[in-house]
Design an enzyme around this catalytic site. Structure first.
Site, mmCIF file in Angstrom:
data_model
loop_
_atom_site.group_PDB
_atom_site.id
_atom_site.type_symbol
_atom_site.label_atom_id
_atom_site.label_comp_id
_atom_site.label_asym_id
_atom_site.label_seq_id
_atom_site.Cartn_x
_atom_site.Cartn_y
_atom_site.Cartn_z
ATOM 1 N N GLY A 1 2.644 -1.070 4.387
ATOM 2 C CA GLY A 1 2.600 0.344 4.016
ATOM 3 C C GLY A 1 4.004 0.887 3.809
ATOM 4 O O GLY A 1 4.605 0.701 2.745
ATOM 5 N N GLY A 2 4.551 1.531 4.830
ATOM 6 C CA GLY A 2 5.856 2.202 4.737
ATOM 7 C C GLY A 2 6.949 1.375 4.068
ATOM 8 O O GLY A 2 7.652 1.864 3.176
ATOM 9 N N GLY B 1 2.042 2.426 10.770
ATOM 10 C CA GLY B 1 2.964 3.548 10.582
ATOM 11 C C GLY B 1 3.650 4.009 11.852
ATOM 12 O O GLY B 1 4.211 5.105 11.889
ATOM 13 N N ASN C 1 0.862 -1.181 0.000
ATOM 14 C CA ASN C 1 0.000 0.000 0.000
ATOM 15 C C ASN C 1 0.901 1.234 0.000
ATOM 16 O O ASN C 1 1.471 1.590 1.030
ATOM 17 C CB ASN C 1 -0.892 -0.020 1.257
ATOM 18 C CG ASN C 1 -1.735 1.238 1.375
ATOM 19 O OD1 ASN C 1 -1.877 1.989 0.409
ATOM 20 N ND2 ASN C 1 -2.309 1.457 2.547
ATOM 21 N N TRP C 2 1.017 1.864 -1.180
ATOM 22 C CA TRP C 2 1.910 3.025 -1.297
ATOM 23 C C TRP C 2 1.304 4.277 -0.653
ATOM 24 O O TRP C 2 1.971 5.298 -0.558
ATOM 25 C CB TRP C 2 2.208 3.315 -2.772
ATOM 26 C CG TRP C 2 3.094 2.318 -3.453
ATOM 27 C CD1 TRP C 2 3.608 1.169 -2.920
ATOM 28 C CD2 TRP C 2 3.571 2.385 -4.807
ATOM 29 N NE1 TRP C 2 4.377 0.515 -3.865
ATOM 30 C CE2 TRP C 2 4.371 1.232 -5.022
ATOM 31 C CE3 TRP C 2 3.410 3.279 -5.859
ATOM 32 C CZ2 TRP C 2 4.985 0.978 -6.249
ATOM 33 C CZ3 TRP C 2 4.019 3.028 -7.083
ATOM 34 C CH2 TRP C 2 4.804 1.886 -7.261
ATOM 35 N N LYS C 3 0.051 4.208 -0.274
ATOM 36 C CA LYS C 3 -0.659 5.385 0.267
ATOM 37 C C LYS C 3 -0.478 6.562 -0.705
ATOM 38 O O LYS C 3 -0.465 6.351 -1.906
ATOM 39 C CB LYS C 3 -0.170 5.718 1.675
ATOM 40 C CG LYS C 3 -0.150 4.493 2.590
ATOM 41 C CD LYS C 3 -0.023 4.858 4.029
ATOM 42 C CE LYS C 3 0.274 3.605 4.847
ATOM 43 N NZ LYS C 3 -0.132 3.737 6.219
ATOM 44 N N HIS D 1 -9.794 1.116 4.735
ATOM 45 C CA HIS D 1 -8.521 1.339 5.432
ATOM 46 C C HIS D 1 -8.759 2.323 6.575
ATOM 47 O O HIS D 1 -9.549 3.254 6.451
ATOM 48 C CB HIS D 1 -7.472 1.884 4.454
ATOM 49 C CG HIS D 1 -6.087 1.886 5.018
ATOM 50 N ND1 HIS D 1 -5.662 2.850 5.906
ATOM 51 C CD2 HIS D 1 -5.051 1.028 4.854
ATOM 52 C CE1 HIS D 1 -4.411 2.583 6.256
ATOM 53 N NE2 HIS D 1 -4.017 1.487 5.629
ATOM 54 N N GLU E 1 -7.133 4.748 7.626
ATOM 55 C CA GLU E 1 -6.900 6.178 7.314
ATOM 56 C C GLU E 1 -8.136 6.775 6.652
ATOM 57 O O GLU E 1 -8.450 7.948 6.857
ATOM 58 C CB GLU E 1 -5.635 6.322 6.448
ATOM 59 C CG GLU E 1 -4.384 6.115 7.296
ATOM 60 C CD GLU E 1 -3.185 5.545 6.566
ATOM 61 O OE1 GLU E 1 -3.145 5.563 5.318
ATOM 62 O OE2 GLU E 1 -2.267 5.055 7.261
ATOM 63 N N GLU F 1 -5.724 -4.958 10.791
ATOM 64 C CA GLU F 1 -4.768 -3.858 10.930
ATOM 65 C C GLU F 1 -5.066 -3.066 12.202
ATOM 66 O O GLU F 1 -5.870 -2.124 12.169
ATOM 67 C CB GLU F 1 -4.886 -2.923 9.722
ATOM 68 C CG GLU F 1 -4.493 -3.565 8.410
ATOM 69 C CD GLU F 1 -3.780 -2.558 7.519
ATOM 70 O OE1 GLU F 1 -2.637 -2.845 7.133
ATOM 71 O OE2 GLU F 1 -4.338 -1.490 7.231
ATOM 72 N N SER G 1 3.113 -1.831 10.570
ATOM 73 C CA SER G 1 4.562 -1.780 10.797
ATOM 74 C C SER G 1 5.261 -3.104 10.470
ATOM 75 O O SER G 1 6.232 -3.471 11.133
ATOM 76 C CB SER G 1 4.872 -1.333 12.235
ATOM 77 O OG SER G 1 4.400 -0.019 12.450
HETATM 78 C C1 PEP Z 1 -1.058 0.228 5.980
HETATM 79 O O1 PEP Z 1 -1.027 1.334 5.479
HETATM 80 O O2 PEP Z 1 -2.011 -0.511 5.768
HETATM 81 C C2 PEP Z 1 0.049 -0.197 6.836
HETATM 82 C C3 PEP Z 1 0.015 -1.381 7.373
HETATM 83 O O3 PEP Z 1 1.078 0.707 6.997
HETATM 84 P P1 PEP Z 1 2.508 0.426 7.725
HETATM 85 O O4 PEP Z 1 3.021 -0.864 7.165
HETATM 86 O O5 PEP Z 1 3.340 1.609 7.344
HETATM 87 O O6 PEP Z 1 2.237 0.328 9.176
#
Ligand code: PEP
Length: 245
Positions: free
Chosen positions: A230-231, A169, A8-10, A91, A93, A163, A209
């Protein structure tokens, strides 16, 4: 069953050039990867032109109608036309920043499934809810409301991502044992609604994370079928390590 690894590049990266470079490193690095199924979910503007590669394409959201006067929205039909297979829905966010309620997530899930796309539905509790011991209550509500009136016959395309919001994040991942407990609870709720056979089969991912150091802790748990990343998905070397399984 192959693990499913979703990037997930957001809202990254900030230029077409940087997105192409990221896609190119993934295309090269994933050529001989057989152990996992990889899905890359870039922002909408970078989806075009990436069909038939070593990974599948996903979107980070979509609207719940396929056409009409909905300024600024993206139709699941448009995504399908671009060769997108998966769509992340609900999600945290979007739930927290954009105020997406369970009812909206439900409408989106139904439309995405109607168009034969594959939803990746995110569920998870906040730190405060966890502290108050409400994790299971939150998961149950998000699943019951999110999948309300979804035909059982369409559920085989569904992926769920556990999640925990406090882990996203933050660099503070959920312990693998705790993630497994939540995933098993999700299977129980799915079995109450749709039956045991589906609950055993449905793919449930962990997200929050995740990185190349801890990925194995989750992927080695029977019952966790992959990761939503994500990150770490913005760092090709790091993501490729995870995707190689
Ligand atoms: C996400 O955006 O779904 C996510 C899990 O982000 P991160 O891996 O950065 O915690």
């Amino acid at each position: 069953m192959k693990s499913l690894i979703v990037a997930n590049w957001k809202m990254n990266p900030l230029s077409q050039k940087a997105a192409s470079q990221l896609f190119d490193s993934l295309k090269r690095g994933l050529k001989n990867v057989r152990k996992t199924e990889v899905v890359v979910c870039p922002p909408f503007v970078y989806l075009s032109g990436n069909r038939l590669t070593s990974f599948k394409l996903g979107a980070q959201d979509c609207f719940w109608q396929d056409k009409g006067a909905f300024t600024g929205e993206i139709s699941p039909q448009m995504l399908k036309d671009l060769g997108v297979r998966y769509v992340i829905l609900g999600h945290s966010e979007r739930r927290q920043v954009m105020g997406e309620a369970d009812e909206m997530v439900n409408k989106k899930i139904k439309e995405v499934l109607r168009l034969k796309l594959w939803p990746i539905v995110c569920v998870g509790e906040t730190a405060q809810e966890r502290k108050k011991g409400e994790t299971f209550q939150v998961l149950k509500r998000e699943i019951k409301e999110g999948f309300k009136n979804v035909p059982k016959s369409q559920m085989s395309k569904v992926v769920i991502a556990y999640e925990p919001i406090w882990a996203i994040g933050t660099g503070n991942p959920c312990l693998a044992d705790d993630a497994l407990t939540a995933v098993l609870f999700i299977r129980k709720v799915i079995s109450q609604i749709f039956g045991m056979a589906l609950a055993k089969k449905i793919r449930i991912l962990y997200g929050g994370s995740a990185n190349s150091q801890n990925a194995g802790d989750y992927l080695n748990q029977e019952g966790i079928n992959g990761l939503l990343v994500g990150g770490a998905s913005l760092k090709p070397k790091e993501f490729l390590k995870i995707a190689r399984g």
